[in-house]
Scaffold this motif. Structure first.
Motif, short mmCIF file in Angstrom:
data_model
loop_
_atom_site.label_atom_id
_atom_site.label_comp_id
_atom_site.label_asym_id
_atom_site.label_seq_id
_atom_site.Cartn_x
_atom_site.Cartn_y
_atom_site.Cartn_z
N GLN A 1 0.82 -1.22 0.00
CA GLN A 1 0.00 0.00 0.00
C GLN A 1 0.85 1.26 0.00
O GLN A 1 0.36 2.34 -0.32
N LEU A 2 2.13 1.14 0.38
CA LEU A 2 2.99 2.32 0.42
C LEU A 2 3.15 2.89 -1.00
O LEU A 2 3.23 4.11 -1.19
N LEU A 3 3.22 2.01 -1.98
CA LEU A 3 3.33 2.48 -3.37
C LEU A 3 2.03 3.14 -3.82
O LEU A 3 2.06 4.12 -4.58
N HIS A 4 0.90 2.62 -3.37
CA HIS A 4 -0.37 3.26 -3.73
C HIS A 4 -0.42 4.66 -3.13
O HIS A 4 -0.92 5.60 -3.77
N ALA A 5 0.09 4.77 -1.93
CA ALA A 5 0.12 6.08 -1.28
C ALA A 5 0.96 7.07 -2.10
O ALA A 5 0.57 8.23 -2.29
N VAL A 6 2.08 6.58 -2.62
CA VAL A 6 2.93 7.44 -3.45
C VAL A 6 2.17 7.84 -4.72
O VAL A 6 2.21 9.00 -5.15
N GLY A 7 1.43 6.90 -5.30
CA GLY A 7 0.66 7.20 -6.52
C GLY A 7 -0.43 8.22 -6.27
O GLY A 7 -0.62 9.15 -7.06
#
Lengths: 361, 328
Positions: free
Chosen positions: A137-143
């Motif tokens: 989910q950390l990558l989704h947060a970045v997106g």
């Protein structure tokens, strides 16, 4: 060119503004009384929710509950430092953070009740679905943050994970992507010492988890995870820096998971009681209460009032979870795609036929 | 009507350019897709035309690329990402399977992640290890994804435009060996949409079912067979998911015989799924068991051996010969 790493390094010791006895450390100003009272009220509700959910597992109303007992200050502060247009990305252990941000606890617990995989509309409160896989989910947060940045919106994203998740590849990819693209994300690691049974020493021998930011050019900070004042200050500062265009920030909170991983886990197999007992003295709720009482900002009447409000919330949770929702088999097929494929139409018809024959029996 | 002679690579580039011009939320990113234009030049000129905020290079991390796309799609964008090669997409597998495919279902439709994952795929270009995988079965086995494989420039343009406009995530498999094949294309002419197969050659004796890189091979086999007096129909699957049972089954019923042609490993594959589906639906129309011509159940071979692995005209015609003809 080598950039100076000094500015990226966390403090030598976790930032603490109120000591375990409730006394200010004098390191920096404690947030004002109104902010601290709001945090205290949320802490009372948080502890009550953790206790209530734990009880509901024993009563068979929840399949399982990963409790944040002991970590409530992290949960509360992560939500309270955000503005209405910011986003929160919680994990499965961050039920309380989602609730503090305004999601109905009954809706958050849908996942663990087993009615569906997620029970709230993430856009209403800007709380992403709780992530069960680690660090993804950390990558989704970045997106989400990068999309907002490209549109010129001042959104900051608070992305939560635990100490174990810092070993996952996506943790590193997320910090690196956020840094390269200058995305306003605060990566908030709740280091509670254990990933189920595996202690921190088996995850990392870095000086601290906050030091991991250096490798990506991301400033790191360490904070006492049981001191809500320090958390509000450090996380609030990180959010402000991210919003000001200083790029992603990494914050590690030192806290402790007072209960087992979930009710299905037996923590006595991997840790000693005296280790747990030492953390009781650092309880985030009693610390905040002692501080506010010491300042005369909190009295017995208010303590009773906050407790009563938390009890009302707990009753709402019990009512919601004791209500059985009739599962609708159409749900199995309706959300896989925008429209059912011909194959899903056939399969839904098969289930409908099975049900009609059951009814006829 | 403006017919142009275009390669599949140019048609894909045109589809991206037109989609980006039409919708400012369409973004293109991945490895080397910026100023270089991608290792296959599919994104050629997009950064120059739309700026580096619309078409950009990312750090070299495929899970990061797809995970970033998930978040951007959650927040109003329509990302198109390029996985540089089929086998280099595997680091992104968890993001694809656990989030891209499942977020809509997880949230009962509240969160959708419209995105296109472009994958240059399959062999036939003399590529070394990790550059030639036919990975479609992994994606086709994952509910929540659409999986498309164009076999000509017109479909490449039309299907990519539709994939970008789709509310659902699409894995878009681009047959590398067809990138440079040129054909007359009318980009304005509509092509059948997602979920539609197409009969690309009429025939009466048997049906060849193929997709992606195997379609031109099947067409070539049909041409050779015609010279021997055998009339082979060719169906281009185009859309692996959703699968067009209706068109494929109608075709097989019309001939009563079928061979499925696919480059991928045959075991537990899209080709085995096609055989199962057609057999379940068309058993009483079949004069012979359906045959398959697929890759062997081996890791993709090195360049000097790859011709053994790729379905060829002779192997297809041998399979056709085995379809229990009454005159043989």
């Amino acid at each position: 060119m080598t950039r100076d790493p000094a500015a990226l390094l966390p403090s030598a010791e976790p930032v603490m503004l109120i000591d375990p006895s409730g006394a200010p450390t004098g390191l920096a100003d404690v947030p004002d009384d109104d902010t601290m009272l709001a945090a205290y009220g949320a802490l009372v509700a948080a502890r009550r929710l953790n206790d209530q959910a734990y009880a509901l597992v024993r009563q068979g109303r929840l399949a399982v509950y990963p409790s944040s007992h002991g970590q409530e200050a992290c949960q509360v502060a992560a939500a309270q430092v955000l503005g209405a247009d910011d986003w929160l990305f919680p994990t499965y252990r961050d039920t309380v953070a989602a609730v503090t941000r305004g999601v109905d606890p009954v809706e958050v617990l849908v996942l663990l009740k087993g009615d569906w995989h997620s029970g709230y509309d993430p856009y209403r409160t800007k709380v992403a679905p709780q992530a069960t896989p680690l660090a993804t989910q950390l990558l989704h947060a970045v997106g989400v943050g990068y999309a907002a940045k490209l549109r010129g919106e001042p959104t900051v994203v608070m992305a939560l994970c635990g100490d174990g998740a810092t070993s996952e590849g996506d943790f590193h990819e997320a910090l690196n992507f956020a840094a390269v693209f200058g995305v306003p994300v605060v990566f908030f690691v709740q280091n509670n010492e254990y990933a189920i049974s595996v202690p921190l020493a088996r995850q990392s021998v870095a000086p601290s988890l906050a030091h991991k930011g250096v490798g990506y050019g991301v400033p790191g900070e360490r904070v006492d995870g049981n001191d809500v004042a320090a958390l509000l200050a450090v996380l609030g500062g990180a959010v402000a820096k991210a919003r000001a265009g200083e790029g992603p920030q990494l914050v590690e909170a030192h806290t402790y998971r007072m209960q087992a991983h979930t009710n299905a886990d037996d923590a006595t197999r991997y840790r000693q009681d005296d280790e747990v007992a030492a953390w009781v003295e650092r309880d985030p709720l009693t610390r905040a209460e002692a501080y506010l009482r010491g300042r005369g900002a909190l009295g017995d009447d208010q303590v009773t009032a906050y407790a009563a409000e938390a009890d009302r919330m707990a009753a709402h949770v019990r009512d919601g979870l004791n209500r059985d929702v009739e599962p609708n088999p159409d749900d199995l097929f309706d959300f896989v795609y925008a429209r059912r494929t011909p194959q899903l139409e056939e399969q839904a018809a098969l289930v409908a036929d099975e049900l009609s024959r059951e009814d006829a029996r | 009507m403006t017919h142009e002679k275009l390669t599949m690579a140019q048609a894909l580039n045109r589809a991206l350019r037109d989609a980006m011009a039409e919708d400012p939320s369409v973004l293109m990113f991945g490895e080397d897709v910026g100023p270089l234009g991608g290792v296959f030049r599919i994104t050629d000129g997009l950064t120059a035309e739309f700026g580096e905020e619309r078409c950009f290079d990312t750090p070299l991390a495929e899970s990061g690329i797809v995970g970033l796309a998930v978040g951007m799609a959650m927040n109003g964008m329509r990302p198109v990402v390029e996985m540089q090669f089929d086998a280099f997409a595997y680091p992104a597998f968890e993001q694809v399977v656990s989030h891209v495919a499942k977020l809509r279902n997880r949230t009962r439709g509240a969160v959708t992640v419209p995105m296109v994952i472009r994958v240059p795929y399959a062999g036939g270009i003399g590529g070394v290890e990790h550059h030639c995988d036919s990975s479609e079965s992994y994606y086709a086995h994952t509910p929540g994804l659409h999986v498309l494989a164009p076999a000509n420039a017109a479909d490449a343009y039309g299907l990519l435009r539709e994939a970008i406009a789709s509310p659902d995530p699409v894995v878009f498999l681009e047959p590398k060996k067809l990138y440079w094949s040129k054909e007359e294309v009318d980009l304005a002419a509509p092509v059948p949409g997602i979920g539609k197969a197409a009969v690309v050659r009429e025939g009466t004796d048997a049906t060849l079912i193929a997709y992606g890189p195997s379609v031109p091979t099947a067409l070539e086999a049909a041409e050779v067979a015609a010279q021997d007096g055998r009339s082979l129909q060719v169906v281009d699957v185009r859309s692996i998911v959703p699968f067009d049972d209706a068109t494929v089954c109608e075709a097989v019923r019309s001939t009563g015989r079928a061979v499925v042609v696919a480059e991928a490993v045959g075991f537990a594959s899209v080709s085995s799924e096609i055989v199962a589906r057609v057999t379940e639906r068309c058993f009483h129309s079949l004069a012979a068991p359906i045959r398959r011509v697929t890759g062997f159940d081996i890791p993709f071979p090195p360049p000097k051996l790859e011709h053994f692995q790729l379905p060829g005209v002779d192997r297809i015609l041998d399979a056709v010969d085995d379809l229990q003809w009454e005159d043989s």
